[in-house]
Every structure is written in C-alpha cells, then in structure tokens.
Design an enzyme around this catalytic site. Structure first.
Site, PDB file in Angstrom:
ATOM      1  N   CYS A   1       4.186   9.140  -1.067  1.00 15.69           N
ATOM      2  CA  CYS A   1       3.341   8.196  -0.227  1.00 15.69           C
ATOM      3  C   CYS A   1       3.573   8.825   1.203  1.00 15.69           C
ATOM      4  CB  CYS A   1       3.621   7.053  -0.568  1.00 15.69           C
ATOM      5  SG  CYS A   1       2.804   5.502   0.399  1.00 15.69           S
ATOM      6  N   LEU A   2       2.758   8.881   2.141  1.00 18.59           N
ATOM      7  CA  LEU A   2       2.880   8.976   3.641  1.00 18.59           C
ATOM      8  C   LEU A   2       3.766   7.957   3.946  1.00 18.59           C
ATOM      9  CD1 LEU A   2      -0.518  10.193   4.561  1.00 18.59           C
ATOM     10  CD2 LEU A   2       1.543  11.712   4.067  1.00 18.59           C
TER      11      LEU A   2
ATOM     12  N   GLN B   1      -2.100   1.040   5.524  1.00 20.12           N
ATOM     13  CA  GLN B   1      -0.996   1.929   5.904  1.00 20.12           C
ATOM     14  C   GLN B   1      -0.969   2.375   7.449  1.00 20.12           C
ATOM     15  OE1 GLN B   1      -1.927   4.912   2.620  1.00 20.12           O
ATOM     16  NE2 GLN B   1       0.338   5.545   3.124  1.00 20.12           N
TER      17      GLN B   1
ATOM     18  N   GLY C   1      -4.591  11.166   0.373  1.00 19.41           N
ATOM     19  CA  GLY C   1      -5.067   9.830   0.459  1.00 19.41           C
ATOM     20  C   GLY C   1      -4.227   8.751   1.484  1.00 19.41           C
TER      21      GLY C   1
ATOM     22  N   HIS D   1      -2.114  -0.019  -2.089  1.00 23.33           N
ATOM     23  CA  HIS D   1      -1.681  -0.378  -0.851  1.00 23.33           C
ATOM     24  C   HIS D   1      -2.804  -1.536  -0.153  1.00 23.33           C
ATOM     25  CE1 HIS D   1       0.856   2.733   0.425  1.00 23.33           C
ATOM     26  NE2 HIS D   1       0.128   3.693  -0.180  1.00 23.33           N
TER      27      HIS D   1
ATOM     28  N   HIS E   1      -3.420   4.211  -6.551  1.00 25.60           N
ATOM     29  CA  HIS E   1      -2.166   4.286  -5.684  1.00 25.60           C
ATOM     30  C   HIS E   1      -2.706   3.808  -4.158  1.00 25.60           C
ATOM     31  CE1 HIS E   1       1.487   6.360  -3.552  1.00 25.60           C
ATOM     32  NE2 HIS E   1       0.563   5.854  -2.458  1.00 25.60           N
ATOM     33  N   GLU E   2      -3.954   4.207  -3.914  1.00 27.01           N
ATOM     34  CA  GLU E   2      -4.500   3.727  -2.532  1.00 27.01           C
ATOM     35  C   GLU E   2      -4.846   2.159  -2.866  1.00 27.01           C
ATOM     36  OE1 GLU E   2      -3.621   5.449  -0.004  1.00 27.01           O
ATOM     37  OE2 GLU E   2      -3.314   7.341  -1.097  1.00 27.01           O
TER      38      GLU E   2
HETATM   39 NI    NI Z   1       0.558   5.714  -0.361  1.00 30.75          NI
END
Ligand code: NI
Length: 167
Positions: free
Chosen positions: A91-92, A51, A46, A137, A133-134
């Site tokens: 998370c990226l 981000q 995701g 963000h 989660h997304e």
């Molecule tokens: Ni993330």
C-alpha cells in the site's frame, strides 16, 4: 494536474470515512485526474481519495502492465463476492510493507465513472484484490488491520521510525 501528498500510516486522517459524491462537478473530475497522476507517479496500482485527504468516495486503479487501463470508481459498492484467495499486498500509505491477505476471489462492483455514468464490473484476480483493498480505504481501513496484533505493532514502529528519519 497536480501531484497530491499521500498520507502515511499511522496518520489519523487515514481513518476517516469517505462521503458519497452527490454530483459530478469539474472539481470532482479534477480530484480524479490528480489522483491518477499521483498514483502513476508513485508508482502504484490503486489509490483511494482518503489516502490523499480528499473526503469524497473515489478510487482510481490501473493494474495493467502498460498502465493504459485507467479505472475510476466513484461511490463504489461491492454487490457480490465469491470464493477466497490469498495474495501479497502492499500500500502506498504503508511503504515497504508487503503481507499476505485473504480476500474474495471474484467480486461485482457498482459505481459511477468519471462522467457520472453507472458502471458495473465483474472482477477477479489482481483487479478484484485491488478493488477490495481500495474500497477499504474509503471506510478508513488499511490492509495491515487484518494482520496479527504483534505484526501491526511492528509495522507501526517501523513506519514511525522511517517518518522520523525523513524529517
Ligand atoms: Ni492502499
């Protein structure tokens, strides 16, 4: 298409709140396509616009094994949530950190798809975790915000050290 730079915690730009997409334009669709390419290349399940320093409210997700079920959510909103589950998340934007987080087990999300058509999804399990989660963000939040203060400090120090080493 193009790969976008993924911001890393504690970059202050990760704390911005997204703004709603008013109209689906070719530019917005290009952002969606670039986000998918960036997510698959990372690789991740995701990615949220914040981000990659894009201001609009866009999330791309693919939790499938074969990476053949792309899901694009524009202006997503969770309209219902039920139950509770704990899952390990990463998370990226917080590379190398994996921690357990408690979230709703089942959710309903309303959004627009890549073409601007309304979309409603009832999700559970990994997909539900990923969507929650997304969407955080998009509000300038990270999953590590839910951890103890001590853990947050440790993670921040570790990532700052990593960032210096890669300069
Ligand atoms: Ni993330």
């Amino acid at each position: 298409m193009a790969l976008l730079e993924i911001l890393k915690h504690p970059d202050p730009r990760l704390r911005k709140k997204s703004v709603a997409v008013e109209k689906i334009t070719p530019l917005i669709q290009r952002v969606v396509d670039d986000m998918f390419e960036t997510m698959y290349a990372a690789p991740g399940v995701g990615l949220a616009s914040i981000q990659v320093d894009e201001p609009y409210s866009i999330v791309v997700i693919d939790v499938s094994e074969e990476k053949d079920q792309p899901l694009c959510l524009i202006n997503p909103k969770i309209t219902q949530s039920d139950g509770e589950m704990e899952e390990e998340e990463g998370c990226l934007s917080v590379p190398g950190i994996f921690e357990n987080v408690t979230r709703a087990e089942q959710i309903t999300v309303d959004a627009l798809d890549r073409k601007g058509d309304p979309l409603q999804i009832r999700a559970e399990g990994l997909l539900a975790v990923c969507i929650q989660h997304e969407l955080e963000h998009l509000q300038g939040m990270l999953f590590v915000d839910k951890l103890s203060r001590l853990k947050q400090q440790r993670i921040r120090k570790r990532l700052e050290k990593q960032a210096k080493e890669t300069l």
